[in-house]
Write an enzyme that holds these catalytic residues in place. Sequence first.
Site, short mmCIF file in Angstrom:
data_model
loop_
_atom_site.label_atom_id
_atom_site.label_comp_id
_atom_site.label_asym_id
_atom_site.label_seq_id
_atom_site.Cartn_x
_atom_site.Cartn_y
_atom_site.Cartn_z
N GLY A 166 -47.25 60.78 40.64
CA GLY A 166 -46.21 60.22 40.07
C GLY A 166 -46.44 59.00 39.35
O GLY A 166 -47.71 58.55 39.18
N ILE B 125 -46.34 55.59 40.24
CA ILE B 125 -46.94 54.63 41.03
C ILE B 125 -48.39 55.43 41.64
O ILE B 125 -49.42 54.88 41.32
CB ILE B 125 -46.37 54.14 42.47
CG1 ILE B 125 -44.84 53.64 42.10
CG2 ILE B 125 -47.08 53.17 43.09
CD1 ILE B 125 -44.93 52.45 41.51
N ASN C 105 -45.39 67.33 45.07
CA ASN C 105 -44.49 68.67 45.10
C ASN C 105 -43.96 68.50 43.52
O ASN C 105 -43.08 69.49 43.26
CB ASN C 105 -43.44 68.76 46.09
CG ASN C 105 -42.22 67.44 46.10
OD1 ASN C 105 -42.39 66.63 45.10
ND2 ASN C 105 -41.29 67.54 46.80
N SER D 217 -40.38 49.50 50.44
CA SER D 217 -39.57 48.80 49.26
C SER D 217 -39.11 47.67 49.62
O SER D 217 -38.68 47.38 50.74
CB SER D 217 -38.76 49.86 48.91
OG SER D 217 -37.83 49.33 47.88
N TYR E 103 -31.54 55.52 51.36
CA TYR E 103 -32.82 55.58 50.87
C TYR E 103 -33.47 54.14 51.69
O TYR E 103 -34.42 54.42 52.18
CB TYR E 103 -32.96 55.24 49.46
CG TYR E 103 -34.25 54.81 48.86
CD1 TYR E 103 -34.11 53.47 48.51
CD2 TYR E 103 -35.16 55.38 49.06
CE1 TYR E 103 -35.51 52.83 48.19
CE2 TYR E 103 -36.45 54.94 48.65
CZ TYR E 103 -36.78 53.56 48.19
OH TYR E 103 -37.80 53.16 47.84
N LYS F 291 -36.59 53.67 54.50
CA LYS F 291 -38.02 52.93 54.41
C LYS F 291 -38.02 52.38 55.65
O LYS F 291 -39.18 51.86 56.19
CB LYS F 291 -37.77 52.27 53.36
CG LYS F 291 -38.00 52.89 51.81
CD LYS F 291 -39.50 53.54 51.65
CE LYS F 291 -39.41 54.49 50.56
NZ LYS F 291 -40.80 55.30 50.46
N TYR G 20 -42.60 47.12 48.06
CA TYR G 20 -42.75 47.04 46.44
C TYR G 20 -41.65 46.30 45.97
O TYR G 20 -40.52 46.70 46.37
CB TYR G 20 -42.89 48.46 45.79
CG TYR G 20 -43.89 49.45 46.26
CD1 TYR G 20 -43.83 50.90 45.66
CD2 TYR G 20 -44.91 49.16 46.90
CE1 TYR G 20 -44.77 51.73 45.78
CE2 TYR G 20 -45.91 50.05 47.23
CZ TYR G 20 -45.70 51.48 46.55
OH TYR G 20 -46.62 52.44 46.61
N PHE G 21 -41.83 45.56 45.05
CA PHE G 21 -40.67 44.90 44.43
C PHE G 21 -40.38 45.89 43.11
O PHE G 21 -40.42 46.99 43.28
CB PHE G 21 -40.92 43.40 43.88
CG PHE G 21 -40.46 42.78 45.45
CD1 PHE G 21 -41.27 42.64 46.51
CD2 PHE G 21 -39.20 41.97 45.49
CE1 PHE G 21 -40.81 42.18 47.75
CE2 PHE G 21 -38.94 41.58 46.49
CZ PHE G 21 -39.55 41.35 47.83
N PHE H 172 -25.12 46.54 34.17
CA PHE H 172 -24.10 46.59 35.43
C PHE H 172 -23.72 45.01 36.04
O PHE H 172 -24.25 44.82 36.98
CB PHE H 172 -24.79 47.39 36.38
CG PHE H 172 -25.12 48.89 36.10
CD1 PHE H 172 -26.48 49.37 36.42
CD2 PHE H 172 -24.30 49.75 35.45
CE1 PHE H 172 -26.93 50.68 35.91
CE2 PHE H 172 -24.79 50.76 34.89
CZ PHE H 172 -26.10 51.38 35.19
N LYS I 120 -23.03 50.16 42.21
CA LYS I 120 -22.87 50.07 43.78
C LYS I 120 -24.61 50.00 44.32
O LYS I 120 -25.54 50.76 43.88
CB LYS I 120 -22.58 51.48 44.23
CG LYS I 120 -21.87 51.45 45.92
CD LYS I 120 -21.01 52.86 46.09
CE LYS I 120 -20.75 53.00 47.40
NZ LYS I 120 -22.01 53.71 48.07
N GLY I 121 -24.39 49.30 45.27
CA GLY I 121 -26.04 48.92 46.02
C GLY I 121 -26.83 47.97 45.43
O GLY I 121 -27.93 47.66 46.04
C1 WQD Z 1 -32.95 46.69 37.72
C2 WQD Z 1 -31.69 45.82 37.52
C3 WQD Z 1 -29.71 46.86 37.68
C4 WQD Z 1 -30.19 50.09 34.74
C5 WQD Z 1 -34.94 50.28 41.93
C6 WQD Z 1 -34.90 51.21 42.91
C7 WQD Z 1 -35.49 50.53 44.29
C8 WQD Z 1 -37.11 50.64 43.74
C9 WQD Z 1 -37.02 49.61 42.46
C10 WQD Z 1 -38.08 52.20 44.95
C11 WQD Z 1 -30.79 46.00 38.16
C12 WQD Z 1 -29.97 46.62 36.21
C13 WQD Z 1 -30.47 48.96 35.14
C14 WQD Z 1 -29.15 50.04 33.66
C15 WQD Z 1 -28.81 47.77 34.33
N1 WQD Z 1 -37.26 51.74 43.82
N2 WQD Z 1 -29.67 47.77 35.29
N3 WQD Z 1 -28.37 49.04 33.32
O1 WQD Z 1 -32.15 48.61 41.32
O2 WQD Z 1 -33.92 46.67 41.39
O3 WQD Z 1 -34.58 48.99 42.20
O4 WQD Z 1 -36.44 50.17 41.61
O5 WQD Z 1 -38.45 51.59 45.80
O6 WQD Z 1 -35.25 51.29 45.32
O7 WQD Z 1 -33.37 51.08 43.41
O8 WQD Z 1 -34.14 48.69 39.66
O9 WQD Z 1 -34.46 49.11 37.53
O10 WQD Z 1 -32.65 50.30 38.66
O11 WQD Z 1 -32.59 48.00 37.91
O12 WQD Z 1 -27.89 46.76 34.09
O13 WQD Z 1 -28.68 51.15 32.70
O14 WQD Z 1 -31.18 46.42 35.95
O15 WQD Z 1 -28.16 46.68 37.97
O16 WQD Z 1 -29.74 44.60 38.46
P1 WQD Z 1 -33.53 48.24 41.07
P2 WQD Z 1 -33.59 49.12 38.14
#
Ligand code: WQD
Length: 385
Positions: free
Chosen positions: A18, A20, A41, A150, A174, A178, A203-204, A246, A331-332
């Site tokens: 993958g 990472i 997988n 995460s 999800y 974790k 991870y950030f 978003f 959402k989320g």
């Molecule tokens: C970043 C920002 C979106 C797409 C994700 C996973 C998290 C972790 C890291 C595993 C957010 C905004 C995004 C778009 C947008 N992965 N955005 N328009 O959500 O911080 O984390 O990756 O551990 O679990 O959820 O990253 O890149 O999806 O979004 O405005 O079309 O960009 O709202 O604020 P996120 P992201």
Amino acid sequence: SPSVQEPLRRVLVTGGAGYIGSHVVFSLQETKRYKVVSIDNHHNSHSKALDHVAKIARDALLPDASERDRDSAEIDAQVCDLTSPAQVRKVFEKYGKGGIWGVIHIAAYKAVGESTEIPLTYYANNVSATINLLQIMSEFDCTRMVYSSSATVYGTPPIIPIPETTRLEAHSPYGKTKIMCETLLEDLCNAEPTRWRALSLRYFNPAGAHPSGQIGEEPIGRPGNLLPLLAHMAVGRVKDDKLKVFGNDYPTPDGTCVRDYLHVLDLARGHLLALDALAPDSHVFDNCPTEARYKAYNLGKGKGLSVLQIVEAMRKATGYDYKYEIIGRRKGDVPDLTADPSLAEKELGFNAPQDLETMCRDLWNWQIKHPHGYEDVVPVKSLDS
Ligand code: WQD
């Protein structure tokens, strides 16, 4: 860390093909101290990724490289579904008891939104599979794990930047998987303190790619995450004429969400530091409140960047004139996930020095070299170095 005379330590990376995982495999090989077994997988990865990683490692070998160094450049890559105990046991049987020194467990489903639609699949693949893996590891006397966690375990954190002491809460299945896996790891280390050692790495937001442009993020289907989506827009793989942002009504400097982006290679190298911290001579557990040799660390830069700042940085890196429209919140999403990385910096010697410009430049270099990702007809043997 193992001295140069010690035999190579064999490390199993789950999810090794993958985004990472492939960078973690590269980082293991970079040290020439480990022998890598990868299982995947290919639910969200490509088997070719590890051919590319092996090529980078082989190209880095000096003509008079030792047999040991050549050995460290080869990868035992196996297709394996972690939800099948039989398949996992077969991997460990190949190397026998004690044959695998430690496991870096990265394989998991990770889409927050998707997890709310198919929670059972997420619990099976992320939690049951981890339990399968740990049970088989114990059978084969492999009792060291670096676990891919995460920042999502912090939910909506009360303090920014976020310290590891923040109470854990998850807003999605999800995120709950974790937290569950971190909890079961800690309980296992509590139950068998002289046998198990484990570290969870929270991870950030990883970004960028290996500077060679030979490995990178290649999500199956349309990217859900911001940076790969921006790369796909610039290279024409996504036909959207505008980025959908978003929401810009968050309590942040420009109203859009803030995240802590770190270079994927800095993140990957953090896994090596964590692996070394699981060695018998490590002091990382000296000040543990209990006997359990278990800890969790944030892996981030400690610098928050907004969606609009990321768009501008990618505009500079790609020369693509991004247009965007503000739509409703996703959402989320939470307003700000910025790490306090000081514990990892102090106890693991972790740091994430590469800046946003480098992340965007390396991401774009990967994308223009592989506009269609690993499916590009670029046979491994002719890869430019
Ligand atoms: C970043 C920002 C979106 C797409 C994700 C996973 C998290 C972790 C890291 C595993 C957010 C905004 C995004 C778009 C947008 N992965 N955005 N328009 O959500 O911080 O984390 O990756 O551990 O679990 O959820 O990253 O890149 O999806 O979004 O405005 O079309 O960009 O709202 O604020 P996120 P992201």
